[in-house]
Design a protein around this motif. Sequence first.
Motif, PDB file in Angstrom:
ATOM      1  N   ILE A  30      -7.769  -5.796   4.874  1.00 39.21           N
ATOM      2  CA  ILE A  30      -6.850  -4.681   5.132  1.00 39.21           C
ATOM      3  C   ILE A  30      -6.961  -3.689   3.989  1.00 39.21           C
ATOM      4  O   ILE A  30      -6.687  -4.022   2.830  1.00 39.21           O
ATOM      5  N   LEU A  31      -7.390  -2.472   4.314  1.00 36.79           N
ATOM      6  CA  LEU A  31      -7.501  -1.385   3.342  1.00 36.79           C
ATOM      7  C   LEU A  31      -6.557  -0.272   3.783  1.00 36.79           C
ATOM      8  O   LEU A  31      -6.670   0.233   4.909  1.00 36.79           O
ATOM      9  N   ARG A  32      -5.633   0.154   2.900  1.00 30.25           N
ATOM     10  CA  ARG A  32      -4.636   1.158   3.276  1.00 30.25           C
ATOM     11  C   ARG A  32      -4.574   2.213   2.183  1.00 30.25           C
ATOM     12  O   ARG A  32      -4.389   1.898   1.002  1.00 30.25           O
ATOM     13  N   GLN A  66      -6.543   2.090   7.214  1.00 26.55           N
ATOM     14  CA  GLN A  66      -5.518   3.107   7.401  1.00 26.55           C
ATOM     15  C   GLN A  66      -5.657   4.169   6.329  1.00 26.55           C
ATOM     16  O   GLN A  66      -5.729   3.871   5.136  1.00 26.55           O
ATOM     17  N   GLY A  67      -5.698   5.422   6.760  1.00 26.64           N
ATOM     18  CA  GLY A  67      -5.765   6.547   5.843  1.00 26.64           C
ATOM     19  C   GLY A  67      -5.645   7.845   6.618  1.00 26.64           C
ATOM     20  O   GLY A  67      -5.745   7.866   7.852  1.00 26.64           O
ATOM     21  N   GLU A 127      -8.156   0.932  13.395  1.00 27.65           N
ATOM     22  CA  GLU A 127      -8.152   2.056  12.458  1.00 27.65           C
ATOM     23  C   GLU A 127      -6.961   2.952  12.779  1.00 27.65           C
ATOM     24  O   GLU A 127      -6.743   3.327  13.937  1.00 27.65           O
ATOM     25  N   TYR A 128      -6.147   3.267  11.752  1.00 28.23           N
ATOM     26  CA  TYR A 128      -4.979   4.133  11.923  1.00 28.23           C
ATOM     27  C   TYR A 128      -5.159   5.358  11.041  1.00 28.23           C
ATOM     28  O   TYR A 128      -5.245   5.241   9.812  1.00 28.23           O
ATOM     29  N   GLU A 147      10.484  -1.157   9.438  1.00 29.56           N
ATOM     30  CA  GLU A 147       9.105  -1.648   9.293  1.00 29.56           C
ATOM     31  C   GLU A 147       8.160  -0.750  10.069  1.00 29.56           C
ATOM     32  O   GLU A 147       8.456  -0.328  11.192  1.00 29.56           O
ATOM     33  N   SER A 148       7.009  -0.445   9.461  1.00 22.39           N
ATOM     34  CA  SER A 148       5.985   0.349  10.131  1.00 22.39           C
ATOM     35  C   SER A 148       4.617  -0.124   9.672  1.00 22.39           C
ATOM     36  O   SER A 148       4.314  -0.089   8.470  1.00 22.39           O
ATOM     37  N   LEU A 149       3.805  -0.627  10.609  1.00 16.16           N
ATOM     38  CA  LEU A 149       2.448  -1.095  10.315  1.00 16.16           C
ATOM     39  C   LEU A 149       2.435  -2.105   9.172  1.00 16.16           C
ATOM     40  O   LEU A 149       1.573  -2.088   8.299  1.00 16.16           O
TER      41      LEU A 149
END
Length: 494
Positions: free
Chosen positions: A58-60, A101-102, A139-140, A221-223
């Motif tokens: 998980i990369l955010r 996510q980015g 992917e977000y 809560e979100s993602l």
Amino acid sequence: AGEGNDDLGSGGGAGGGVVLIRARVFSGAGRFSADGLAAGHTPGDDGAGGGGAGGVLILRAQDALACGSAQAAGGNGGNVSYPDWVLGPGGGGGGGGVLLQGVTASCPRGVPGGAAGTTNTADGGTHGAGMGSEGFAEEYLAAYRAPGMPAVISPVSGAVGLPHRPRFEGRADPGVRVLVFVDDVERLQVGAGADGLFTAAIPPEQAPLEVGTHTVHVVAESLGAYSAPSAPVSFSVAATLEDGGVVVEPILVIPRDGETVGTTPLFAGVAPNGLTVGIEVDNGPEVIIPVDGAGRFRYQWPFETPLAPGPHFVTVHSHNEAGLSGPYSQPIRFESEEVSGGGDGGTSEQDAGTSQGDGGTQVPEDGWPVLVVPAEGEVVDSTPLFAGAATAGATVVIEVDGSEVATVTADDTGAFRYQVPRELALSVGAHEVAAQEHLVTSSQVPARSRTTGFQVRGPAALDVGCGCGASPVGVVGSWVLLAGLAGLSRRRRG
């Protein structure tokens, strides 16, 4: 797939584990990996192990996310190199999971399953071992951030009279998931709308809240990112009446907060819609007394068991038809001291209305105001105390024998008091007193209480009373019944 009987088979490959990275920005061509490992081969007469499953990556990023690759592949199954028998190789490990996510994302993702192992026989087949299944990748394109702190807007803190399945309303970031905690236990999950508002109520399949005080707070809560918890809101669930109403908090008129009284004080007030009232001194046994048709209650502490000199506190609460308790009043603190001749020696100052609490929105059957002291037919001295309850903040006019003698203001609980000063002492004989309520915001004719008749006697005719100008043994009418109920007590409900 693989089997073994000679302790020559290989074990399964290690899984890829978990990689969690949060950053303001990701840049460059670096590779992020949570791959499962391949299983070792088997040289002898045994089967081989399966490949390790891919892990979770998980990369955010708060801004852009760029990298060479992000992969969580499954490991390959182990091979069997024994030449004489067809033995089972290991299956491939399943692919893992990748979440990116980015605001922008430029990073190739891979979650393939591992290849199955093979045998060393002429056909070189897998002998039933399969390839690992592909994992998942998402992917977000949104900046990573924790949701803002949500808030509960209903009920308000200190609310009383709520039903057993109260409705909760609040505000959070639009679209987030809201977790509702009652008494620090998660009870509900709801979504905030596009306007950020959310509503929730305890569903029928969950147990209703018990009568008493509770707290509620919420978390957004979100993602997978959680907000800080909201400020807790305290509220009280009330006992309900047969007509669907709720039992509200009584108003204790005597004593007032901080008053000095004797060792057998009088407790008196108004219960707007209770059938009986419970009085508890210093959290001791509950004494249950009736409420008259005007909502009044009075209880003289027994002379046989006087209170010890010193500080004490008292709370009151009403009961419904089933005997369930409504909300407790705020504690009224008072000082007890022995007085010459025994009995109660309360103070004579006019009440400034210092006690806190919520009298609710209910009114007694006769409406406000209600005179509590003196009682009908009571024998008092020439400077009696007149006390009762009205709408909080209302102006109350005291009339004696049809003439106005004083104007006072009901405090924030609705209690009002007036002590006749010595220079205006009443003459010996029969008198009548009534109270009128004037509301600044109302154009209606002022409401008037029932008229109470009482007797003023000279000092020789008075027993030692409550110090408020009332003799406890001079009470007649409905209040005589209260003395016989002094022993009717029970412990506070949990």
